[in-house]
Design an enzyme around this catalytic site. Structure first.
Site, PDB file in Angstrom:
ATOM      1  N   THR A  50       0.817  -1.213   0.000  1.00  0.00           N
ATOM      2  CA  THR A  50       0.000   0.000   0.000  1.00  0.00           C
ATOM      3  C   THR A  50       0.851   1.263   0.000  1.00  0.00           C
ATOM      4  O   THR A  50       0.521   2.254  -0.672  1.00  0.00           O
ATOM      5  CB  THR A  50      -0.920   0.010   1.236  1.00  0.00           C
ATOM      6  OG1 THR A  50      -1.754  -1.145   1.218  1.00  0.00           O
ATOM      7  CG2 THR A  50      -1.786   1.260   1.271  1.00  0.00           C
ATOM      8  N   PHE A 108      -2.691  -7.992   4.148  1.00  0.00           N
ATOM      9  CA  PHE A 108      -1.275  -7.672   4.362  1.00  0.00           C
ATOM     10  C   PHE A 108      -0.851  -6.380   3.660  1.00  0.00           C
ATOM     11  O   PHE A 108       0.271  -6.272   3.168  1.00  0.00           O
ATOM     12  CB  PHE A 108      -0.392  -8.846   3.912  1.00  0.00           C
ATOM     13  CG  PHE A 108      -0.980 -10.180   4.229  1.00  0.00           C
ATOM     14  CD1 PHE A 108      -0.995 -10.634   5.537  1.00  0.00           C
ATOM     15  CD2 PHE A 108      -1.590 -10.947   3.257  1.00  0.00           C
ATOM     16  CE1 PHE A 108      -1.581 -11.847   5.849  1.00  0.00           C
ATOM     17  CE2 PHE A 108      -2.179 -12.159   3.565  1.00  0.00           C
ATOM     18  CZ  PHE A 108      -2.179 -12.618   4.870  1.00  0.00           C
ATOM     19  N   CYS A 109      -1.765  -5.409   3.610  1.00  0.00           N
ATOM     20  CA  CYS A 109      -1.469  -4.115   2.957  1.00  0.00           C
ATOM     21  C   CYS A 109      -1.009  -4.315   1.514  1.00  0.00           C
ATOM     22  O   CYS A 109      -0.123  -3.609   1.033  1.00  0.00           O
ATOM     23  CB  CYS A 109      -0.422  -3.336   3.744  1.00  0.00           C
ATOM     24  SG  CYS A 109      -0.976  -2.818   5.374  1.00  0.00           S
ATOM     25  N   ASN A 110      -1.613  -5.288   0.846  1.00  0.00           N
ATOM     26  CA  ASN A 110      -1.264  -5.550  -0.552  1.00  0.00           C
ATOM     27  C   ASN A 110      -2.538  -5.958  -1.290  1.00  0.00           C
ATOM     28  O   ASN A 110      -2.769  -7.131  -1.589  1.00  0.00           O
ATOM     29  CB  ASN A 110      -0.206  -6.651  -0.651  1.00  0.00           C
ATOM     30  CG  ASN A 110       0.387  -6.775  -2.047  1.00  0.00           C
ATOM     31  OD1 ASN A 110      -0.273  -6.495  -3.045  1.00  0.00           O
ATOM     32  ND2 ASN A 110       1.633  -7.208  -2.131  1.00  0.00           N
TER      33      ASN A 110
END
Length: 720
Positions: A131, A403-405
């Protein structure tokens, strides 16, 4: 290649854990991609260092300040040497972390909007990116810069040789391409050759846009377990976070900048320590010539930076090299992947869906991360929150979510753009526990390994999956299992079988049976009328409990008064650690052994443990005491105002739990504004109902109208 070829450092792994990581005994820690764990000798070495030496502010010129300056510069050299480069080629700019390093590039890169004379800059990034990388788009959008998201396969499949027409002027428009050396979602390693391929405009999208191309290589996930050679792969900007490498310190990262690329950066704000000269009455500012000095605003976190010296020294002493760490962690991941991928339910359906693009056969293509979902015997996804909660009971630490992806999560889980929007409308946001929407997963599970991980960690995790999520008898996919050449088999375990645990109870790893959920009144059977009207609703209960202390045992009653927010004295106390963080049975399973007893007549709460002397505290502490400690805490995401219950009960709890902790109580006048999503406005609405209660011995009726806005209401069980 066999698992045994990869595993270990030539030392006893258990001895390493006993010496450096005593705190993880009994813990299976598998979230090293989140943060790895620091060894005790690192902290001791750092403590001894700052105890012996006086380190002053490096902006001064006294002897202690010069010592700080020289030590920090020495650490810069160590960082560059670790990545096989030198100050002649790269500079180290310290930041608060990888995200801050990325923001620094976003704010200082010389973006050019499109004009009639030349094309505008392009900000390009792989869809499989953190992110914090995609977030650069927020800065470029305001400047009229184009944005291109590139799928991993497009980089090479759309590659072509750079073409230039005779007489065409060389375009100088700067463009930036960002990609991760290793995906933090799946552990996939992307080719480091992309660096030169983009810079030379041979790969997509650089081959289709004239100008000067720069490469940002997000190395935060990669460098925790793999060696990075910047002399071979000279990325222009390399952001890292040091806690990913050493576990300590947190809040410290760096941006490694190739000196040839540094000249294009344009910094506007200037802080303390960055100016060679400036005037206050005139717009005159000259920055310092040294790159790091120009970009490190204010006083750097010099003690944290000095600790990195001990991080590098300790890592070398314990493991020998990053190559050894890479071999060790990949061996563990490859073994776990192979076994997990061959587990099947009794009907032959696979237990896990693993999200990856390879079979863990090449250390150059895959890191020490396994991302997956668990499936039931019907092929339906088991929600990641359910798996995470169960893992916590067995002291297994994993990571869940996206997972911020988001890009990788969408790709592997087949989540469309419309799904993301509809999931948000349904109440799901990044980082919450809503794991399924309409039966579709919103995220997944991730296990990752570090240099102190052991073969026993793999076995503990796999045993947990088999015992808790496999429909017996277990079947192994022999074709996939054959790929595991020489790994030790999983030892069968007779303990922790899910089928032997009652449906309303959970069994802890120590064999103790846990009480039903301490966060709500225990209701064994509930039936509601179809119309659900308040004057016609009825419930059938078998028992009535309150839970005075969060996560401790229940207190059974037959009649009980109502308070402003429900049953009086229910969930008003909680145990917190020395930092004020609420303790639950996930962290401290022994809390279930503490039996609270509320005595209304004596105005006391008694805490008792079998075989120990009980202790009492007042139900309603006087807020007029001068020594009463008040604070604000969080429970289940809600802010609450609390008062401390004193030193005596703190000592009693600390002795039992074996660590410093305290008992705190919600302030009597504070009303907790509990979260109920879209129905939050109903949290304080008056509630009236007549409850029909059944117990094993007789049927009883609660003969009252329950109105939560009336604190004098009373709830009583009366025989029919």
């Amino acid at each position: 290649m066999s698992f045994g070829h990869y595993y270990g450092y030539g030392v006893d792994q258990q001895a390493l854990i006993d010496q450096e990581f005593k705190r993880i005994k009994g813990v299976t820690y598998l979230d090293h991609a989140g943060t790895t764990l620091f060894p005790e000798s690192l902290i001791k070495g750092f403590h001894d260092d700052i105890s012996r030496n006086v380190y002053g502010n490096p902006h001064s010129h006294n002897s202690s300040s010069r010592l700080t300056h020289d030590t920090v510069e020495s650490v810069r050299y160590k960082i560059l040497a670790h990545f096989n480069t030198s100050p002649e080629d790269y500079s180290v700019i310290f930041t608060s972390g990888c995200t801050a390093a990325l923001k620094l590039v976003a704010d200082t890169f010389p973006w050019k909007p499109m004009s009639n004379k030349e094309p505008g800059s392009q900000f390009c990034y792989l869809t499989d990116n953190h992110t914090s990388v995609v977030g650069i788009r927020g800065a470029t959008a305001l400047q009229g810069v184009g944005t291109i998201s590139v799928s991993p396969r497009e980089v090479e499949t759309r590659a072509r040789k750079k073409t230039q027409t005779n007489g065409e002027e060389e375009c100088s428009t700067p463009h930036l391409f960002c990609y991760p050396a290793q995906s933090n979602f799946s552990g996939r390693k992307y080719s480091l050759s992309y660096v030169k391929g983009i810079q030379s405009q041979q790969l997509y999208p650089a081959c289709e846009h004239h100008g000067q191309w720069f490469v940002l290589l997000d190395a935060a996930c990669f460098v925790s377990c793999s060696p990075l050679d910047l002399s071979q792969y000279p990325a222009d900007f390399v952001p890292i976070s040091f806690y990913k490498m050493f576990g300590f310190p947190t809040g410290l990262g760096a941006l490694l900048v190739r000196n040839e690329a540094a000249e294009v950066l344009r910094k506007t704000y200037f802080g303390g320590g960055t100016a060679a000269a400036y005037l206050v009455e005139e717009n005159y500012f000259i920055p310092k010539p040294n790159l790091a000095s120009r970009f490190e605003d204010g006083t750097i976190s010099f003690l944290d930076i000095i600790s990195l010296h001990h991080g590098f020294e300790t890592l070398q002493k314990l493991t020998g090299s990053m190559t050894n760490i890479q071999l060790h962690t990949f061996g563990l991941a490859r073994y776990t992947y192979t076994v997990l991928s061959c587990l099947c339910h009794s009907n032959g359906k696979h237990v896990a869906q693993i999200y990856c693009d390879n079979d863990f056969q090449s250390i150059a293509e895959q890191g020490a991360i396994i991302n997956f979902s668990l499936l039931d015997c019907h092929g339906r996804t088991v929600g990641y929150s359910q798996v995470d909660k169960m893992a916590s009971l067995f002291n297994i630490h994993i990571r869940t979510g996206c997972f911020c992806n988001t890009g990788a999560c969408q790709h592997y889980l087949a989540i469309s753009n419309q799904n993301v929007k509809s999931n948000l409308h349904a109440g799901h946001i990044c980082g919450d526990n809503i794991d399924l929407v309409d039966g579709r997963p919103t995220g997944s599970l991730r296990v990752s390994f570090g240099y102190m991980s052991s073969f026993e960690d793999c076995q503990n995790f796999l045993r947990f999956v088999v015992n808790c999520f496999v429909d017996k008898p277990l079947i192994l996919d022999q074709t996939k299992l054959a790929k595991l050449n020489s790994a030790a088999p999983i030892e069968p375990s007779s303990s922790f079988h899910l089928t032997s645990i009652p449906s309303d109870q959970q069994r802890h790893a120590n064999g103790q049976i846990n009480s039903p959920s301490p966060d709500r009144m225990a209701v064994s059977e509930v039936t509601m009328s179809k119309d659900g009207k308040k004057d016609g609703s009825s419930c059938t209960l078998t028992n009535l409990f309150i839970f005075p202390v969060k996560s401790c045992a229940s207190f059974e009653v037959t009649e009980w008064p109502l308070g402003p927010q429900g049953l009086l004295y229910d969930r008003l106390w909680m145990v917190v650690n020395e930092n004020g963080v609420c303790l639950s049975q996930k962290r401290e399973p022994k809390l279930c052994l503490i039996q609270p007893v509320v005595c209304l007549a004596a105005n006391t709460l008694k805490l008792q443990i079998s075989g120990s002397e009980a202790i009492t505290v007042p139900l309603d502490p006087s807020l007029e005491k001068s020594d009463l400690r008040t604070s604000q805490s969080k429970v289940c995401g809600d802010r609450v105002q609390t008062v401390d219950c004193g030193e005596e009960v703190s000592a009693w709890l600390s002795e039992f739990l074996g660590k410093p902790c305290r008992l705190i109580r919600q302030r009597p006048e504070f009303l907790r504004d509990m979260k109920f999503g879209q129905g939050k406005d109903l949290a304080r609405a008056p509630t009236e109902s007549t409850l029909t209660v059944s117990t094993p011995s007789a049927s009883v009726v609660i003969c009252c109208h329950i109105n939560l806005t009336m604190p004098n209401a009373h709830c009583k069980l009366l025989p029919i």
